[in-house]
Design a protein around this motif. Structure first.
Motif, PDB file in Angstrom:
ATOM      1  N   LEU A  86      26.752  62.638  46.721  1.00 11.49           N
ATOM      2  CA  LEU A  86      27.862  62.661  47.669  1.00 11.49           C
ATOM      3  C   LEU A  86      28.791  61.455  47.537  1.00 11.49           C
ATOM      4  CD1 LEU A  86      26.008  64.019  50.802  1.00 11.49           C
ATOM      5  CD2 LEU A  86      27.588  65.233  49.302  1.00 11.49           C
ATOM      6  N   PHE A  87      28.576  60.626  46.521  1.00 11.12           N
ATOM      7  CA  PHE A  87      29.462  59.489  46.303  1.00 11.12           C
ATOM      8  C   PHE A  87      29.787  59.279  44.826  1.00 11.12           C
ATOM      9  CE2 PHE A  87      30.073  55.008  45.250  1.00 11.12           C
ATOM     10  CZ  PHE A  87      31.267  54.786  45.915  1.00 11.12           C
ATOM     11  N   GLY A  88      28.787  59.274  43.990  1.00 17.16           N
ATOM     12  CA  GLY A  88      28.960  58.867  42.610  1.00 17.16           C
ATOM     13  C   GLY A  88      29.454  59.925  41.658  1.00 17.16           C
ATOM     14  N   GLU A  89      29.617  61.130  42.135  1.00 16.64           N
ATOM     15  CA  GLU A  89      30.070  62.233  41.290  1.00 16.64           C
ATOM     16  C   GLU A  89      31.587  62.394  41.365  1.00 16.64           C
ATOM     17  OE1 GLU A  89      28.531  64.339  39.156  1.00 16.64           O
ATOM     18  OE2 GLU A  89      26.720  63.159  39.386  1.00 16.64           O
ATOM     19  N   THR A  90      32.100  63.303  40.553  1.00 17.18           N
ATOM     20  CA  THR A  90      33.531  63.629  40.617  1.00 17.18           C
ATOM     21  C   THR A  90      33.810  64.314  41.959  1.00 17.18           C
ATOM     22  OG1 THR A  90      33.209  65.809  39.653  1.00 17.18           O
ATOM     23  CG2 THR A  90      33.612  63.982  38.111  1.00 17.18           C
ATOM     24  N   ASP A  91      35.072  64.290  42.366  1.00 14.86           N
ATOM     25  CA  ASP A  91      35.445  64.908  43.644  1.00 14.86           C
ATOM     26  C   ASP A  91      35.069  66.388  43.688  1.00 14.86           C
ATOM     27  OD1 ASP A  91      36.424  62.490  44.516  1.00 14.86           O
ATOM     28  OD2 ASP A  91      38.520  62.963  44.076  1.00 14.86           O
TER      29      ASP A  91
END
Length: 119
Positions: A86-91
């Motif tokens: 929920l933070f480190g991935e692509t949008d």
């Protein structure tokens, strides 16, 4: 994980003891290990933000799925994604994970409302 179910909460005095420990040692890792940040965050620009977070967990991830006593659990593996979904991935990936979480929660809310209307 969104919430700990009341029937899974630890008994007194464990929560109180842990609250005191967390107040004085908020970043204490129970099982120290190498930093997982490189394995957790895919988007390079977000790694600097995560490194600056003084409350980030630097401990070893736990295998919660196997230990949780609840029978109502789902393990979903996202191919190609890393730990910080929920933070480190692509949008786009973050949005997909959020939709899946909301769908999982809504399915259970619908089940609960149906079963209570049947009683």
């Amino acid at each position: 994980m969104c919430k700990i179910s009341d029937d899974m909460r630890p008994r007194w005095p464990i929560p109180e003891v842990l609250a005191v420990v967390a107040r004085f040692l908020p970043t204490l890792a129970i099982v120290p290990t190498a930093d997982i940040l490189p394995k957790a965050i895919k988007v390079e620009e977000k790694k600097a933000i995560a490194l600056a977070n003084p409350m980030r967990d630097t401990g070893k991830p736990r295998a919660l799925y196997e230990e949780a006593s609840s029978q109502d659990k789902t393990l979903k593996i996202y191919d190609g994604m890393m730990h910080s979904l929920l933070f480190g991935e692509t949008d786009e990936n973050i949005e997909m994970v959020r939709r899946d979480i909301l769908s999982w929660l809504n399915d259970r809310c619908n089940l609960d409302s149906k079963s209570s209307s049947l009683s």
